[in-house]
Design a protein around this motif. Structure first.
Motif, PDB file in Angstrom:
ATOM      1  N   LYS A  75      43.839  16.866  73.484  1.00  0.00           N
ATOM      2  CA  LYS A  75      45.052  17.681  73.365  1.00  0.00           C
ATOM      3  C   LYS A  75      46.035  17.163  74.410  1.00  0.00           C
ATOM      4  N   SER A  76      47.155  16.610  73.941  1.00  0.00           N
ATOM      5  CA  SER A  76      48.085  15.929  74.847  1.00  0.00           C
ATOM      6  C   SER A  76      49.467  16.561  74.820  1.00  0.00           C
ATOM      7  N   ASN A  77      50.032  16.751  76.008  1.00  0.00           N
ATOM      8  CA  ASN A  77      51.427  17.196  76.125  1.00  0.00           C
ATOM      9  C   ASN A  77      52.368  16.043  76.463  1.00  0.00           C
ATOM     10  N   ASP A  78      51.805  14.841  76.552  1.00  0.00           N
ATOM     11  CA  ASP A  78      52.590  13.621  76.769  1.00  0.00           C
ATOM     12  C   ASP A  78      51.963  12.527  75.920  1.00  0.00           C
ATOM     13  N   ILE A  79      52.322  12.520  74.643  1.00  0.00           N
ATOM     14  CA  ILE A  79      51.629  11.688  73.667  1.00  0.00           C
ATOM     15  C   ILE A  79      51.703  10.205  73.997  1.00  0.00           C
ATOM     16  N   PHE A  80      52.850   9.725  74.458  1.00  0.00           N
ATOM     17  CA  PHE A  80      52.977   8.285  74.700  1.00  0.00           C
ATOM     18  C   PHE A  80      52.185   7.857  75.938  1.00  0.00           C
ATOM     19  N   LYS A  81      52.109   8.707  76.930  1.00  0.00           N
ATOM     20  CA  LYS A  81      51.279   8.412  78.104  1.00  0.00           C
ATOM     21  C   LYS A  81      49.807   8.348  77.698  1.00  0.00           C
ATOM     22  N   THR A  82      49.390   9.272  76.827  1.00  0.00           N
ATOM     23  CA  THR A  82      47.998   9.293  76.360  1.00  0.00           C
ATOM     24  C   THR A  82      47.702   8.075  75.499  1.00  0.00           C
ATOM     25  N   LEU A  83      48.627   7.704  74.621  1.00  0.00           N
ATOM     26  CA  LEU A  83      48.433   6.512  73.787  1.00  0.00           C
ATOM     27  C   LEU A  83      48.295   5.262  74.650  1.00  0.00           C
ATOM     28  N   ASP A  84      49.117   5.155  75.687  1.00  0.00           N
ATOM     29  CA  ASP A  84      49.033   3.999  76.589  1.00  0.00           C
ATOM     30  C   ASP A  84      47.662   3.949  77.267  1.00  0.00           C
ATOM     31  N   PHE A  85      47.167   5.115  77.697  1.00  0.00           N
ATOM     32  CA  PHE A  85      45.859   5.150  78.352  1.00  0.00           C
ATOM     33  C   PHE A  85      44.761   4.696  77.386  1.00  0.00           C
ATOM     34  N   ILE A  86      44.806   5.206  76.157  1.00  0.00           N
ATOM     35  CA  ILE A  86      43.788   4.833  75.168  1.00  0.00           C
ATOM     36  C   ILE A  86      43.866   3.348  74.844  1.00  0.00           C
ATOM     37  N   ALA A  87      45.081   2.845  74.642  1.00  0.00           N
ATOM     38  CA  ALA A  87      45.248   1.419  74.309  1.00  0.00           C
ATOM     39  C   ALA A  87      44.723   0.523  75.424  1.00  0.00           C
ATOM     40  N   ASN A  88      44.885   0.952  76.664  1.00  0.00           N
ATOM     41  CA  ASN A  88      44.462   0.131  77.805  1.00  0.00           C
ATOM     42  C   ASN A  88      42.992   0.284  78.153  1.00  0.00           C
ATOM     43  N   ASN A  89      42.366   1.389  77.735  1.00  0.00           N
ATOM     44  CA  ASN A  89      41.010   1.671  78.205  1.00  0.00           C
ATOM     45  C   ASN A  89      39.955   1.843  77.111  1.00  0.00           C
ATOM     46  N   LEU A  90      40.389   2.139  75.875  1.00  0.00           N
ATOM     47  CA  LEU A  90      39.406   2.482  74.846  1.00  0.00           C
ATOM     48  C   LEU A  90      39.550   1.691  73.551  1.00  0.00           C
ATOM     49  N   TYR A  91      40.559   0.847  73.458  1.00  0.00           N
ATOM     50  CA  TYR A  91      40.899   0.245  72.164  1.00  0.00           C
ATOM     51  C   TYR A  91      39.770  -0.615  71.586  1.00  0.00           C
ATOM     52  N   GLU A  92      39.028  -1.309  72.423  1.00  0.00           N
ATOM     53  CA  GLU A  92      37.978  -2.219  71.944  1.00  0.00           C
ATOM     54  C   GLU A  92      36.587  -1.635  72.167  1.00  0.00           C
ATOM     55  N   LYS A  93      36.421  -0.329  72.038  1.00  0.00           N
ATOM     56  CA  LYS A  93      35.158   0.329  72.383  1.00  0.00           C
ATOM     57  C   LYS A  93      34.399   0.846  71.157  1.00  0.00           C
ATOM     58  N   ASN A  94      34.548   0.200  70.001  1.00  0.00           N
ATOM     59  CA  ASN A  94      33.841   0.608  68.781  1.00  0.00           C
ATOM     60  C   ASN A  94      34.128   2.065  68.407  1.00  0.00           C
ATOM     61  N   LEU A  95      35.390   2.422  68.487  1.00  0.00           N
ATOM     62  CA  LEU A  95      35.817   3.776  68.190  1.00  0.00           C
ATOM     63  C   LEU A  95      36.921   3.768  67.135  1.00  0.00           C
ATOM     64  N   ASN A  96      37.023   4.866  66.390  1.00  0.00           N
ATOM     65  CA  ASN A  96      38.118   5.060  65.441  1.00  0.00           C
ATOM     66  C   ASN A  96      39.041   6.153  65.967  1.00  0.00           C
ATOM     67  N   PHE A  97      40.330   5.985  65.719  1.00  0.00           N
ATOM     68  CA  PHE A  97      41.316   6.918  66.253  1.00  0.00           C
ATOM     69  C   PHE A  97      42.126   7.541  65.122  1.00  0.00           C
ATOM     70  N   ASP A  98      42.344   8.840  65.241  1.00  0.00           N
ATOM     71  CA  ASP A  98      43.176   9.556  64.271  1.00  0.00           C
ATOM     72  C   ASP A  98      44.201  10.367  65.057  1.00  0.00           C
ATOM     73  N   VAL A  99      45.431   9.864  65.084  1.00  0.00           N
ATOM     74  CA  VAL A  99      46.513  10.513  65.828  1.00  0.00           C
ATOM     75  C   VAL A  99      47.197  11.531  64.920  1.00  0.00           C
ATOM     76  N   ASP A 100      47.411  12.729  65.434  1.00  0.00           N
ATOM     77  CA  ASP A 100      47.956  13.850  64.652  1.00  0.00           C
ATOM     78  C   ASP A 100      47.104  14.104  63.406  1.00  0.00           C
ATOM     79  N   PRO A 101      45.811  14.358  63.594  1.00  0.00           N
ATOM     80  CA  PRO A 101      44.916  14.511  62.439  1.00  0.00           C
ATOM     81  C   PRO A 101      45.215  15.761  61.629  1.00  0.00           C
ATOM     82  N   ILE A 102      44.921  15.693  60.335  1.00  0.00           N
ATOM     83  CA  ILE A 102      45.042  16.879  59.483  1.00  0.00           C
ATOM     84  C   ILE A 102      43.672  17.294  58.943  1.00  0.00           C
ATOM     85  N   SER A 103      42.658  16.472  59.203  1.00  0.00           N
ATOM     86  CA  SER A 103      41.287  16.782  58.808  1.00  0.00           C
ATOM     87  C   SER A 103      40.385  16.630  60.019  1.00  0.00           C
TER      88      SER A 103
END
Length: 636
Positions: A606-634
């Motif tokens: 749950k993020s109140n600063d979406i671009f800061k959170t996206l930057d953190f994920i891109a820099n720290n989690l992007y290549e970690k065998n994970l799938n990402f769903d931004v603004d999910p509806i399911s």
């Protein structure tokens, strides 16, 4: 020597460096050697200089001009960043597959302008005020919030006429492929043969042709589903997203983009207006229009021809699929040569099979979900991995032969109606019957032409159909929606009820019978047709819980054939997030913890600063065998 970064339609974000003596424009297709195979790529960037050795030459330049615009390149870069997915996958979604097979592209514009002005209806005062208020010469997002049957479509038909007169195209997104046939009829009455279609049931060749014709302005209006969000908009002057509340605009698989949001982003770059239209807008859209004023809000509060909204009744069947009240209403509908629409919130014959002796439920071996009984095909199907299995004669757990079906699907309702009403024309509209373009077209055409006595369907029948003969609507078995693990469950249920009810009585007052028990809160809003009242109350609840639109959610999913590996990956993810002071829930098993033989765990940020959170994920989690769903509806 010139150096270029070439992007391919594969699951990678990096572009590969090639060289050429020629000056190649950004966005142009080239043929290159990629891992000892000739492959088509797109020149995505020009590189001033490079230290990379042994750079391969571009084999050939396939086009004289760029095949994608600078604006679309910017959109691809943004979508890759925002939705945390490889640029190559966005590129694959953005262009027809034929583009990557060296298919020649015609760059010559052949502008057609054909209109039948006599087929445009005269706008009433409410419609006229909205039409005059929407400015076509600059970017804006405009929500037309109108009750069902209030003439929202007619407003944007008039606006599209103005756009075409100015030499521009228009794109109209609709939520269901099955809707495109009805829309095509309506639009071709006005714009003749300059109306194109773009959706996933087209063949690769058909998609390429429609994409090319819209690009070259031979087709001036493009009707499309989610995938049309990436078409060339260079000559476009208006974007319309009809039924903007629909979940189908969000792609569930990677890349999990939202077509509505992407088109708003693109419109801002192109400085053109967007129209969002719905009788039940999302909480997020309404909040931006009514509260923050980022969007313009326009309301249509009356049906055209001053027709009254349908009456709402509640009933409950006892030991049968439909109540006596509904059966008598259907008989009356048939006597008056009208069409009855029945919503059943599940396809198939029954929800599942169960052993009456030991309680064993037959589940998919690949997914941790119950198998759905399909009587017509005489099998059990998984609605997640699409596997099918023979119907067992006995229980594998206790060897009992006492197996029964539980719950009601569209097939069971269809069978019940045939037994009770005999030789009448009953059709079913769900994912099974709509699996082929031809079958969908035949059902919808028959419905529009008034040849169907009873139409039984899932939520597909709630979406935008304007059928004069439908006067009676029955909503059956909707309680299952409330079992969804979703904070939007009340919004989705109320929207489905109001949209389905809205199919009734477009020319004279209709009748709606709801055969489900609703929470008292929702029952009040349904009876008063007060969706805006619900939205305002829901906004207060969301604010207190800091849910969207007051925050952004990001769902991180770890899935693997090994449950241990899936769990380890999500735990590692949680440690990284915790060290980064990111607010999240979990980790825990997904509500459906196994799909297609992969075990699933998730975390919800749950993020109140979406671009800061996206930057953190891109820099720290992007290549970690994970799938990402931004603004999910399911949240399955």
């Amino acid at each position: 020597m010139n150096y270029y970064g070439v992007l391919f339609n594969i699951a990678l974000s990096k572009s590969f460096i090639y060289k050429s003596n020629q000056d190649i424009q950004i966005g142009t297709r080239v043929l290159v050697d990629f891992h000892n195979r000739k492959k088509v790529g797109i020149v995505f960037e020009k590189i001033p200089q490079t230290d990379v050795s042994e750079i391969k030459d571009v084999i050939s330049i396939l086009d004289d001009k760029p095949i994608i615009s600078q604006e679309l390149i910017k959109t691809i870069n943004f979508a890759s960043y925002y939705y945390l997915c490889p640029k190559g996958l966005i590129l694959k979604n953005a262009l027809p597959s034929k583009v990557f097979l060296q298919e020649p592209v015609d760059f010559e514009n052949n502008i057609k302008t054909q209109m039948n002005h006599e087929k445009f209806f005269k706008l009433n005062d409410e419609q006229k005020n909205i039409y005059k208020s929407i400015k076509l010469e600059k970017f804006s997002v405009n929500l037309i919030f109108g009750i069902t049957g209030s003439g929202k479509t007619e407003i944007f038909l008039h606006l599209i006429r103005g756009v075409i007169k100015d030499g521009k195209n228009a794109i109209v997104l609709v939520p269901e492929i099955s809707l495109t046939n009805q829309y095509k009829r309506i639009f071709e009455e006005k714009f003749l043969d300059t109306v194109g279609l773009f959706h996933s049931q087209l063949t690769p060749k058909q998609k390429f042709i429609e994409w090319s014709l819209f690009r070259n302005q031979e087709k001036r209006v493009l009707l499309g589903t989610r995938s049309a969000a990436f078409v060339d908009l260079s000559n476009t002057g208006l974007i319309v997203v009809d039924e903007e509340n629909d979940d189908s605009y969000k792609q569930e698989n990677t890349p999990s983009y939202n077509a509505k949001d992407l088109l708003i982003y693109r419109a801002k770059q192109l400085n053109i207006p967007v129209i969002l239209s719905s009788a039940t807008p999302t909480v997020e859209t309404y909040y931006k229009a009514a509260i923050t004023k980022k969007f313009n809000l326009f309301k249509l509060q009356n049906r055209v021809n001053n027709c009254q909204l349908p009456t709402i009744e509640f009933a409950k069947p006892y030991n049968t699929l439909l109540s006596t009240q509904s059966i008598e209403a259907i008989k009356n509908s048939l006597l008056n040569n009208q069409t009855c629409a029945i919503l059943v919130n599940r396809r198939g014959f029954a929800h599942f099979l169960v052993c009456s002796d030991c309680g064993y439920i037959f589940r998919c071996p690949n997914c941790n979900v119950s198998l759905v009984y399909h009587k017509k095909t005489k099998d059990l199907k998984c609605h997640f991995c699409e596997s099918s299995f023979d119907i067992p004669k006995q229980c594998p757990h206790c060897s009992s032969y006492n197996i029964k079906d539980v719950g009601t699907g569209t097939q069971k309702m269809e069978e019940f109606l045939r037994k009770n009403f005999g030789n009448i024309n009953i059709e079913r509209l769900d994912r099974d019957t709509a699996s082929s373009k031809k079958n969908t077209y035949n059902i919808v055409s028959s419905l529009i032409d008034g040849k169907i006595d009873i139409i039984v369907g899932t939520s597909m029948i709630s979406k935008g159909y304007d059928i004069e003969k439908i006067k009676l609507v029955i909503i059956s078995n909707i309680e299952s929606i409330f079992a969804l693990p979703d904070f939007r469950v009340d919004e989705k249920a109320l929207s489905l009820i109001i949209q389905t009810a809205g199919r009734s009585g477009r020319k004279e007052q209709g009748r709606v019978i709801i055969e489900s028990k609703l929470p008292p809160r929702l029952e009040c809003f349904v009876e008063n047709n007060d969706y805006e009242g619900f939205l305002n109350e829901e906004i207060k609840i969301r604010r207190s819980l800091d849910y969207p639109p007051f925050s952004h959610l990001i769902r991180i999913i770890s899935q693997n054939p090994s449950e241990q590996v899936a769990k380890q990956n999500i735990q590692k993810c949680a440690r990284i997030l915790k060290n980064g002071n990111i607010n999240f829930l979990g980790p825990t098993k997904c509500p459906i913890d196994k799909i297609k033989n992969k075990y699933r765990y998730h975390i919800i940020i749950k993020s109140n600063d979406i671009f800061k959170t996206l930057d953190f994920i891109a820099n720290n989690l992007y290549e970690k065998n994970l799938n990402f769903d931004v603004d999910p509806i399911s949240f399955f």
